[in-house]
Design a protein around this motif. Structure first.
Motif, short mmCIF file in Angstrom:
data_model
loop_
_atom_site.label_atom_id
_atom_site.label_comp_id
_atom_site.label_asym_id
_atom_site.label_seq_id
_atom_site.Cartn_x
_atom_site.Cartn_y
_atom_site.Cartn_z
N UNK A 1 4.98 6.63 5.82
CA UNK A 1 3.89 6.39 6.73
C UNK A 1 3.43 7.23 7.82
N UNK A 2 4.28 8.30 8.04
CA UNK A 2 4.21 9.11 9.16
C UNK A 2 3.68 10.45 8.64
N UNK B 1 0.73 -1.03 0.20
CA UNK B 1 0.02 0.02 0.06
C UNK B 1 0.84 1.34 0.05
N UNK B 2 1.89 1.37 0.67
CA UNK B 2 2.62 2.68 1.06
C UNK B 2 3.88 2.73 0.26
N UNK B 3 4.27 1.45 -0.41
CA UNK B 3 5.63 1.60 -1.13
C UNK B 3 5.45 0.62 -2.34
N UNK C 1 7.01 2.52 5.34
CA UNK C 1 8.33 3.14 4.88
C UNK C 1 8.35 4.74 5.49
N UNK C 2 9.42 5.34 5.76
CA UNK C 2 9.51 6.75 6.23
C UNK C 2 10.40 7.45 5.41
N UNK D 1 6.11 12.82 11.83
CA UNK D 1 4.71 12.61 11.33
C UNK D 1 4.00 13.97 11.31
N UNK D 2 2.51 13.85 11.43
CA UNK D 2 1.86 14.95 11.59
C UNK D 2 1.35 15.31 12.95
N UNK D 3 0.88 16.37 13.19
CA UNK D 3 0.27 16.67 14.28
C UNK D 3 -1.18 16.19 14.24
#
Length: 191
Positions: A84-85, A46-48, A144-145, A152-154
């Protein structure tokens, strides 16, 4: 040439397929292959993933052994995805080692293994796509990052922590007191 015959012919050739007759059945016979198939859709997580249509570099040694053919070598491809973050786009590459026995039909392997336990030579052909896909999928990081220290996000506003002031906060109200704040206004500390 009929359409079905053309489809069958293209399935028998192409960069993902190796005709084992080129290697022979004499144990110890071998041949090297360099192939550059293109990635089909869905070649990743999904992410990579390997982008659809991107070239996958295969450097292989195919050896005839008593039970079938042994395929070994490497596969490499570029990757794209999202962190992912923080969901920023990322690019990377993957290179994996391959090693798989493709058993001949009616070999002793048929009696000693389950149907889906070992890959098979079918009509003297070996299809490399499942081997390469499965090996690459196992090598990919499902989360993955963009960098090891990505914060990441607030959760309150959705902005990247790296772009926010170090003192950035959101007032959180205990849900049990929220009704009182609505009724009387002000903050929890003022009431």
């Amino acid at each position: 040439m009929s359409e079905n015959h053309a489809v069958a012919q293209s399935a028998r050739s192409g960069p993902w397929v190796i005709d084992t007759r080129d290697v022979g059945r004499r144990a110890g016979a071998s041949r090297t292959y360099t192939r550059n198939p293109v990635a089909p859709a869905g070649f990743g997580l999904d992410m990579i993933r390997v982008p659809e249509g991107e070239t996958i570099d295969l450097d292989l040694l195919v050896e005839a052994v008593v039970e079938g053919v042994l395929v070994s070598g490497t596969a490499g491809a570029p990757l794209v995805g999202e962190c992912s973050r923080c969901l920023d786009p990322i690019t990377d590459a993957v290179e994996v080692d391959l090693r798989e026995l493709f058993a001949y039909p009616d070999s002793a392997t048929d009696e000693s293994t389950d149907e889906d336990e070992v890959s098979r030579v079918v009509d003297e052909l070996v299809d490399l796509q499942p081997l390469v896909r499965d090996t690459m999928l196992l090598a990919l990081d499902p989360s993955p990052t963009c960098s090891p220290d990505c914060q990441g996000l607030c959760a309150g506003c959705g902005v990247k922590w790296a772009e926010l002031d170090p003192q950035h906060t959101h007032e959180t109200i205990d849900p049990r007191w929220a009704a009182l704040q609505e009724r009387f206004g002000g903050t929890e500390e003022e009431n």
